[in-house]
Design an enzyme around this catalytic site. Structure first.
Site, PDB file in Angstrom:
ATOM      1  N   HIS A  33       0.838  -1.203   0.000  1.00 45.87           N
ATOM      2  CA  HIS A  33       0.000   0.000   0.000  1.00 45.87           C
ATOM      3  C   HIS A  33       0.870   1.250   0.000  1.00 45.87           C
ATOM      4  CE1 HIS A  33      -2.748  -3.058   1.614  1.00 45.87           C
ATOM      5  NE2 HIS A  33      -3.735  -2.308   1.167  1.00 45.87           N
ATOM      6  N   ASP A  48      -5.147  -6.133  -7.377  1.00 46.27           N
ATOM      7  CA  ASP A  48      -5.267  -5.511  -6.067  1.00 46.27           C
ATOM      8  C   ASP A  48      -5.647  -4.055  -6.327  1.00 46.27           C
ATOM      9  OD1 ASP A  48      -5.224  -5.164  -3.336  1.00 46.27           O
ATOM     10  OD2 ASP A  48      -3.272  -6.099  -3.058  1.00 46.27           O
TER      11      ASP A  48
END
Length: 638
Positions: free
Chosen positions: A261, A335
């Site tokens: 992330h 993702d």
């Protein structure tokens, strides 16, 4: 939703004495309005979806007919998924209008249901609010919507009142394949009841790196065979409950030390290592019939030597390895495209990230950083021939067939009346607690502290009538990233139920507190869990809290019990720990299980699903029968 005008005079006589309570009675009110013809006929004729087992070929003809009717722009919209934050929203609220308008403008075909956040707080919503909002969106959409969610710990990850499960690693410590299957089935039943069809779970990552800041307890463990067995069992149970499943994060995120992330994580192993460690659970998942595979934003030099190719935009990883070599024919999903592991590569042109991911072989583009730019870039790429129309059609058809396999072409809304009987069943809640209990693993015990003794006067039956004895011999220090979160609240409550005068201290990196020399027992519950996108992400304790724990151990290691409410590896940083227990989870059920185990109310029978460097090997676990310490109470009510 359009409604016909209501004649107030016609209803006045029949309703002047009726008082409708929220939720339980609003269904009855709705039925009355339908009966009087005051709601649009389309709503009265709504058929509700049922969570029957998935039928892969049901509705194939509908999917093919629908595909041929769609415009290019509508097809592109079907390959995007964006957030839907479940909460009560007025039909004319700006937030709902923005959500609806984005869906209609970009022809969005699917949503990822989540909830609002406030800094470290996850603002969980209620099942009724979520179901009503999803129903409304289904009615406002031209095509049925596919709704997904990250229900890694069951629906309780996002919604209150549902069955609370511990993290995946607790199932590895529990070690029972049947429990993972039941986990999938219960989650499916509750998810489908609120209108969610697809879970981004199970996690097929093998957590072989103790320093992994983002997978950690989200993984079932470090043994590829055990991980694969539990993954396959979960898929089986979920399918029986009518829920689509996803394995992630392909080709494996367990041997990384970076949160994708926040930056680029790299899997720096050779192909032989991939074949023996990372890939086996994905192979088992494919053999078990998993519906989709999520591709990670990680670099894998052994598969693609281009340093600017994370797996998500790598044809060798997606098209060659996943589709051709592993033979996966289902839906491939990225993702989230807004993660820094990918966006740093496209900082000047965020729309290209979607195009490159689609060209690599992904079918569904999840959470683009810039929806408008990504959508426009995809339309442009198809019109220019960079992406062939046949390639686009192939992915859109997969999406439509998934919707048809759930029967969404026939009925797309859920019956709110079923929530009270489908969600939060007592036997399911008890099962979630049972797994958490079974997962508690005692790694070290010096024989001087455990089991703890219940002390003090039991609470009186009437409010304000309790008079407690005071001993001040037990201190619990609950370490977390932020004392404002829920971490430790259930632990503190359960401890005080057994030792009413226990001194409970909540500590985060901004707080320090002194210790009394008269303390006889110290409980140090450490809440260190993988948190996506946390700046400075690490599964080590922060300097301030780590220093405090070290001071506690330096002063009283022999009478201190450290309970890892999350990351089990933290004992490696504190070699003086003499009593060490792991729950692998900070879920409420795990907090209750920890306290019960500390007092000997339940047996400790868990075994480490991972190796803790310099502390214990995988499989370690001191088994103890349940026992009640001298002077203690069984606390059967817990």
């Amino acid at each position: 939703m359009a409604r016909q005008p209501v004649n107030g005079n016609a209803l006045k006589a029949g309703t002047s004495k009726l008082y409708f309570c929220y939720r339980s009675c609003m269904r009855s009110a709705l039925a009355l309005l339908i009966a009087f013809g005051l709601i649009a006929p389309a709503l009265a004729k709504d058929k509700h979806q049922h969570s029957a087992a998935i039928n892969a070929t049901r509705g194939d003809k509908w999917a093919e007919r629908t595909l041929h009717k769609l415009t290019l722009e509508e097809k592109v919209g079907q390959v995007f998924m964006i957030w839907c934050r479940a909460s009560f929203l007025n039909v004319e609220s700006p937030e709902y209008l923005q959500l609806r308008d984005a869906m209609q403008k970009y022809h969005i075909g699917s949503f990822a249901m989540t909830v609002h956040v406030d800094g470290p707080f996850l603002l969980r919503s209620e099942p009724y609010e979520a179901a009503e909002l999803l129903n409304r969106m289904q009615r406002d959409s031209k095509l049925p919507l596919l709704i997904a969610a990250d229900f890694e710990r069951g629906v309780a990850t996002r919604l209150m009142g549902t069955t609370n499960f511990p993290h995946a690693m607790a199932f590895g410590a529990d070690g029972k394949v049947d429990d993972a299957e039941k986990f999938g089935r219960i989650t499916a039943e509750e998810a489908r009841a609120v209108g969610v069809h697809w879970n981004f779970f199970p996690d097929a990552d093998v957590n072989s790196n103790p320093a992994n800041p983002i997978i950690n307890t989200r993984s079932f463990g470090e043994d590829p065979k055990q991980v694969g067995d539990l993954v396959a069992a979960y898929i089986k149970g979920a399918h029986e409950g009518g829920m689509l499943t996803t394995v992630k994060h392909f080709p494996g995120h367990g041997d990384t030390a970076t949160d994708s992330h926040l930056g680029v994580a790299s899997v720096n192993v050779d192909r032989a290592h991939l074949d023996s460690i990372e890939l086996p659970p994905f192979r088992q998942a494919i053999a078990a019939g998993v519906d989709s595979v999520m591709v990670a934003h990680v670099t894998v030099p052994a598969l693609d030597s281009d340093p600017n190719h994370v797996a998500t935009i790598s044809p060798p990883v997606v098209s060659d390895l996943l589709e051709k070599q592993l033979g996966f024919k289902g839906l491939i999903v990225t993702d989230a495209l807004d993660m820094a592991g990918l966006t740093h590569l496209f900082a000047g042109n965020l729309g290209r990230a979607a195009v490159e991911a689609f060209k690599a072989g992904n079918d569904l583009l999840l959470i683009p950083a810039d929806l408008g730019a990504s959508y426009d870039a995809m339309v442009k790429a198809v019109r220019s021939g960079e992406i062939s129309r046949e390639r686009l059609d192939r992915s859109v058809l997969k999406m439509l067939k998934l919707k048809a396999s759930l029967g969404l072409n026939d009925s797309r809304t859920v019956d709110l009346n079923t929530l009270a009987t489908s969600v939060g069943k007592p036997e399911n809640i008890a099962f979630g607690q049972q797994v958490a209990d079974s997962a508690v693993t005692l790694v070290r015990d010096n024989g001087k502290v455990l089991p703890l003794k219940s002390k003090g006067t039991a609470k009186a039956g009437l409010p304000y009538m309790t008079r407690e004895e005071t001993h001040n011999e037990t201190v619990a220090v609950l370490f977390s990233d932020d004392v404002r979160t829920d971490s430790g609240r259930a632990f503190g409550r359960e401890l005080r139920a057994r030792i009413p005068d226990a001194h409970v201290m909540y500590v985060d990196p901004r707080i320090a507190a002194g210790m009394s020399d008269e303390v006889q027992t110290v409980l140090a519950a450490v809440y260190v869990i993988p948190t996506a996108g946390k700046v400075g992400n690490s599964v080590a304790m922060a300097d301030a809290t780590g220093a405090l724990l070290q001071q506690v151990l330096d002063r009283a290691a022999g009478k201190t019990v450290v309970v890892a409410m999350g990351n089990p590896y933290l004992a490696s940083d504190f070699p003086r720990i003499e009593n060490y227990m792991c729950t692998f989870s900070n879920a409420t059920v795990s907090e209750l299980a920890a306290v019960k185990a500390l007092f000997g109310e339940i047996p400790t029978r868990g075994h480490l699903p991972v190796t803790i460097p310099n502390v214990a090997q995988r499989g370690t676990g001191i088994e103890r029968p349940s026992q009640t310490a001298d002077g203690g109470l069984p606390h059967a009510q817990h």
